[in-house]
Design a protein around this motif. Sequence first.
Motif, PDB file in Angstrom:
ATOM      1  N   ASP A   1       0.829  -1.213   0.000  1.00 34.39           N
ATOM      2  CA  ASP A   1       0.000   0.000   0.000  1.00 34.39           C
ATOM      3  C   ASP A   1       0.858   1.255   0.000  1.00 34.39           C
ATOM      4  OD1 ASP A   1      -2.254  -1.547  -0.007  1.00 34.39           O
ATOM      5  OD2 ASP A   1      -2.661  -1.357   2.130  1.00 34.39           O
ATOM      6  N   LEU A   2       1.989   1.217   0.695  1.00 31.15           N
ATOM      7  CA  LEU A   2       2.899   2.361   0.710  1.00 31.15           C
ATOM      8  C   LEU A   2       3.455   2.620  -0.689  1.00 31.15           C
ATOM      9  CD1 LEU A   2       4.556   4.549   2.094  1.00 31.15           C
ATOM     10  CD2 LEU A   2       6.224   2.790   2.753  1.00 31.15           C
ATOM     11  N   THR A   3       3.812   1.558  -1.382  1.00 34.68           N
ATOM     12  CA  THR A   3       4.317   1.708  -2.751  1.00 34.68           C
ATOM     13  C   THR A   3       3.266   2.339  -3.657  1.00 34.68           C
ATOM     14  OG1 THR A   3       5.776  -0.224  -2.501  1.00 34.68           O
ATOM     15  CG2 THR A   3       5.220   0.460  -4.745  1.00 34.68           C
ATOM     16  N   ALA A   4       2.025   1.888  -3.516  1.00 38.20           N
ATOM     17  CA  ALA A   4       0.939   2.443  -4.324  1.00 38.20           C
ATOM     18  C   ALA A   4       0.695   3.908  -3.979  1.00 38.20           C
ATOM     19  CB  ALA A   4      -0.338   1.629  -4.117  1.00 38.20           C
ATOM     20  N   ALA A   5       0.734   4.228  -2.696  1.00 38.40           N
ATOM     21  CA  ALA A   5       0.495   5.603  -2.260  1.00 38.40           C
ATOM     22  C   ALA A   5       1.552   6.540  -2.823  1.00 38.40           C
ATOM     23  CB  ALA A   5       0.471   5.669  -0.735  1.00 38.40           C
TER      24      ALA A   5
ATOM     25  N   TYR B   1      -6.633   6.385   5.165  1.00 35.84           N
ATOM     26  CA  TYR B   1      -5.677   5.405   4.646  1.00 35.84           C
ATOM     27  C   TYR B   1      -5.994   5.053   3.194  1.00 35.84           C
ATOM     28  CZ  TYR B   1      -2.873   1.104   4.525  1.00 35.84           C
ATOM     29  OH  TYR B   1      -1.952   0.125   4.203  1.00 35.84           O
ATOM     30  N   ARG B   2      -7.268   4.855   2.892  1.00 35.87           N
ATOM     31  CA  ARG B   2      -7.643   4.502   1.522  1.00 35.87           C
ATOM     32  C   ARG B   2      -7.409   5.664   0.559  1.00 35.87           C
ATOM     33  NH1 ARG B   2      -6.561  -0.018   0.832  1.00 35.87           N
ATOM     34  NH2 ARG B   2      -7.234   0.454  -1.274  1.00 35.87           N
ATOM     35  N   TRP B   3      -7.654   6.896   1.008  1.00 33.00           N
ATOM     36  CA  TRP B   3      -7.366   8.052   0.158  1.00 33.00           C
ATOM     37  C   TRP B   3      -5.878   8.095  -0.166  1.00 33.00           C
ATOM     38  CZ3 TRP B   3     -10.269  10.912  -2.802  1.00 33.00           C
ATOM     39  CH2 TRP B   3     -11.609  11.105  -2.495  1.00 33.00           C
ATOM     40  N   ALA B   4      -5.062   7.745   0.797  1.00 33.14           N
ATOM     41  CA  ALA B   4      -3.616   7.757   0.565  1.00 33.14           C
ATOM     42  C   ALA B   4      -3.214   6.665  -0.428  1.00 33.14           C
ATOM     43  CB  ALA B   4      -2.868   7.564   1.886  1.00 33.14           C
TER      44      ALA B   4
END
Length: 437
Positions: A289-293, A426-429
């Motif tokens: 998720d961090l990579t996607a953000a 979190y999902r917005w990020a």
Amino acid sequence: MFLMKKRWAALLLALLLMLTPGTAAVSEAGEDTAGDVRGETAQAASENASQEDAQEDAQEDAQETAAVPDAEGTLSFENLGARMREHYYPLRALEESVLTITEIDYGEMEEQLRGSLNDIASAQWMMVANPMFMDQAQYAQMEQAYNTMRTQYDAIRDGKLQKDNADALWQLRSAQNQMLVFGETLFVAIKGLEAQDAALTRQIEQLDRTVRELELRCELGQVSALAVEQVKSGRAQAISGQKTLRMNIDTYMLQLQSMTGAELGAPLRLGALPKVGAQELAAMDLEADLTAAKKNSYELYDAEKTYKDARKEFTDNGGAGDGTTYSQKSRLHKLNTAQYTYDDKLLTYELNFRTLYAQVKDCAQTLDAKREALAGQEREYAVSALKFEQGNLSANALADAKDTLAAAKDDVSNAERELFSKYRSYRWAVEYGILNG
């Protein structure tokens, strides 16, 4: 000759009128190449298609549609985004800017510029071939118009215009999403204030019971009049605080009404917030998720672009050389500043994201604990209710037990709201790169 010059002047005016502000604004980096462009192919330069398509897909995912319209005087969280897109003027203005970019036909623009360049080149050639018709001022104006158009033409063929517009489109959509995040934050904040208002109402009712009980005991000589006045003073402060709280609710509600097309000042009931279930929590993957953000963050993209521009300027100006002269040292320090600024933004972003991930998990475990506490209070209240039926508990004591149970329910509701708020952030990020706080 006078008529010929008038015809050339009219041609020049028509060509200059084609240089609209929107087109001229994106011609800063094209190569200044003079000459007739007849015979050049119309092959378009490659665009930054993957980036733009990804942003378009993300924006389509964000297009919440009101499948079930809200009843009169109500607003559901599920329909909040759709109603903001329809009624919030700043959001609609940004959408018009988005459409201005997405509806550009680069092929048609290129062909129009090609024809205009050929017209100018032909007119200039006629002036050169017929010296008696030469007008130096008009020729210079045509040369300037040609160079400007050629810069724009090259920008399209090289893909620079498309790339710049893709970046602008990403920025505009990020601004749209920021507005939607603000609307959601306002919605959640109002729900929290409404919960506080309900808790204050119960507190005031409890104080009313206490006042009545103390007044009776004061008459019997069991407590002093001062004790009664102290409780009454606390009650007055609670009522004052509730009035201020309701004023804030009304203020926030007016703002939300203005953003969603609701009648200003009219009663508006907000729907319940969606629940965050175990499935959503289990699907959270910190590293992925961090990579996607990071990939979806316009803020990080813009910061990296600023650093790359600084690095290019550093290289173009000769770099650091042997690092002995003042100018060489100054250029190196400037580049290092840009590098560290970008590194700091990247590190801060990752730190905030990891913190948000931990907060979501902590909110989840807090909610579990509050639910367990509520279950215990429900059992205790059941015992109190039974004692009251048997005549072994006073009405006031039962009312106090009911208030305690209501407070436990509030704790659960507050924990659910906090979990939803953090998870939504979190999902917005993850999906759009927007990381606030």
